[in-house]
Write an enzyme that holds these catalytic residues in place. Structure first.
Site, PDB file in Angstrom:
ATOM      1  CE1 TYR A  55      -3.275  -2.640   0.252  1.00  0.00           C
ATOM      2  CE2 TYR A  55      -3.711  -2.259   2.441  1.00  0.00           C
ATOM      3  CZ  TYR A  55      -3.938  -3.209   1.385  1.00  0.00           C
ATOM      4  OH  TYR A  55      -5.078  -3.794   1.520  1.00  0.00           O
ATOM      5  CB  SER A 207     -14.657  -3.581  -0.675  1.00  0.00           C
ATOM      6  OG  SER A 207     -15.017  -2.844  -1.594  1.00  0.00           O
ATOM      7  N   PRO A 208     -16.490  -2.941   2.441  1.00  0.00           N
ATOM      8  CG  PRO A 208     -16.627  -2.192   4.736  1.00  0.00           C
ATOM      9  CD  PRO A 208     -15.554  -2.657   3.527  1.00  0.00           C
ATOM     10  CG  LEU A 209     -18.671   1.794   2.300  1.00  0.00           C
ATOM     11  CD1 LEU A 209     -18.211   3.229   2.536  1.00  0.00           C
ATOM     12  CD2 LEU A 209     -20.210   1.670   2.793  1.00  0.00           C
ATOM     13  N   GLY A 212     -17.158   1.617  -3.073  1.00  0.00           N
ATOM     14  CA  GLY A 212     -17.843   2.976  -3.485  1.00  0.00           C
ATOM     15  C   GLY A 212     -19.245   2.767  -3.935  1.00  0.00           C
ATOM     16  CG  LEU A 213     -21.001   0.119  -7.079  1.00  0.00           C
ATOM     17  CD1 LEU A 213     -21.053  -1.298  -7.643  1.00  0.00           C
ATOM     18  CD2 LEU A 213     -21.620   1.024  -8.027  1.00  0.00           C
ATOM     19  CG  LEU A 214     -22.898  -1.013  -1.270  1.00  0.00           C
ATOM     20  CD1 LEU A 214     -22.889  -1.769  -0.092  1.00  0.00           C
ATOM     21  CD2 LEU A 214     -24.614  -0.879  -1.775  1.00  0.00           C
TER      22      LEU A 214
END
Length: 344
Positions: A55, A207-209, A212-214
């Site tokens: 990262y 990636s719980p979102l 970024g879609l959520l």
């Protein structure tokens, strides 16, 4: 913020884990601002930080985290990863003993610490025998440089294999798994999560979102925002099936009196197999928005409605960055040779 057990390790962690992939040139290049974001997360009750050698890129995120934890190291459960490419040399990547015992020293130096609480294999490595990997990691645990070992993106069958190898060979076993999980990507509910629960493994999901879609910024029939993610995962962010689901989730969140981000985060940590959800803010505003929903819980009616929008145990479609086994990625591994087919 209350804590949860990280599997059966005896370690207690917050249900939100601060992910640092966006710290550095790949996201937020202002190191001082990144340090302030880390301090804000710690002050809010988050005690779990996840980073990786790749990262930043190439260690920059680890360096930022190391600077931020000066004087606060003992208050944090610190996780990092090894396996991604750290240069053109083919031996500066993967899960071999040669690379693991070399790269852990680099991570310790960048993080300004003498131990890593959770050291994870970032991706499956079909080229390396799992016993080779577990043997090297076991030595790091026995040396005190690493406390607990884990994996990321591992299929359920390989989780089971690693557990059996560890038992047969008397090696440290993987105690955690880090898979992708969101309302739009629920595939791990079918096998990965039950397998982790069976072996008493902690699970921190990324990636719980849904990349970024959520967040509600990507809408059907509207031009998507111009940002780096559109260059990185364009198919994921423009997938019509996922956008259809988002259009159904938005009114559900509104009826529940919630922001879509808060609905999405609360969904991921509601599963009994999930220990923590990794948040990856790039700015202080992103972090503050997510922290505002940290106390949200969803009732059965809302969860049932989510189940009707996205069937449990299914991915609407894969993430662009999810692991693809060699047998799927390379046609030659799933087809007999032309001569063999002719004989058959």
């Amino acid at each position: 913020m209350q804590t949860r057990p990280l599997g059966r390790t005896g370690i207690q962690v917050s249900p939100y884990c601060l992910g640092t992939m966006m710290f550095g040139q790949a996201g937020n290049p202002d190191h001082d601002d990144c340090v302030r974001i880390i301090h804000r997360a710690l002050d809010s009750g988050i005690n779990f930080i996840d980073t990786a050698d790749v990262y930043g890129p190439h260690g920059m995120s680890e360096e930022i985290v190391g600077a931020a934890l000066k004087g606060r190291r003992d208050d944090v459960v610190l996780a990092t990863k090894v396996n991604g490419s750290m240069g053109d040399d083919p031996n500066r990547r993967g899960s071999s003993r040669r690379w693991i015992v070399t790269e852990v020293e680099h991570s310790l130096r960048r993080l300004r610490t003498d131990r890593i609480d959770l050291y994870q294999i970032h991706h499956p490595d079909p080229r390396t025998d799992v016993e080779e990997t577990l043997s090297a990691l076991t030595d790091l645990v026995r040396s005190g440089k690493v406390r607990v070992i884990g994996t990321s993106n591992l299929p359920a069958s390989e989780i089971v294999e690693a557990q059996w190898v560890a038992e047969r060979r008397g090696l440290q076993r993987f105690r955690t798994e880090q898979p992708t999980y969101s309302i739009l990507n629920r595939g791990i509910e079918r096998e990965v999560l039950p397998t982790c629960q069976r072996y008493g493994m902690g699970v921190l999901v990324w990636s719980p979102l849904a990349m970024g879609l959520l967040t509600g910024r990507y809408r059907k029939g509207q031009p998507p925002p111009r940002n780096a993610r559109m260059n990185w995962v364009p198919r994921h962010l423009t997938d019509e099936r996922k956008l259809d689901a988002v259009e159904q989730l938005l009114p559900l969140a509104k009826e529940a009196g919630l922001a879509l981000t808060h609905l999405a985060m609360a969904f991921t940590i509601a599963h009994p197999g999930v220990t923590s959800a990794i948040i990856g803010p790039r700015t202080m505003a992103h972090l503050d928005d997510l922290l505002a929903g940290a106390a949200v819980t969803l009732d059965d009616e809302v969860l049932d409605r989510i189940d009707r929008i996205v069937t449990p145990g299914t991915d609407i479609s894969p993430l662009d960055v999810s692991y693809v086994p060699p047998t799927i990625e390379h046609a030659a591994l799933r087809r007999r040779s032309a001569d063999e087919r002719a004989v058959g």
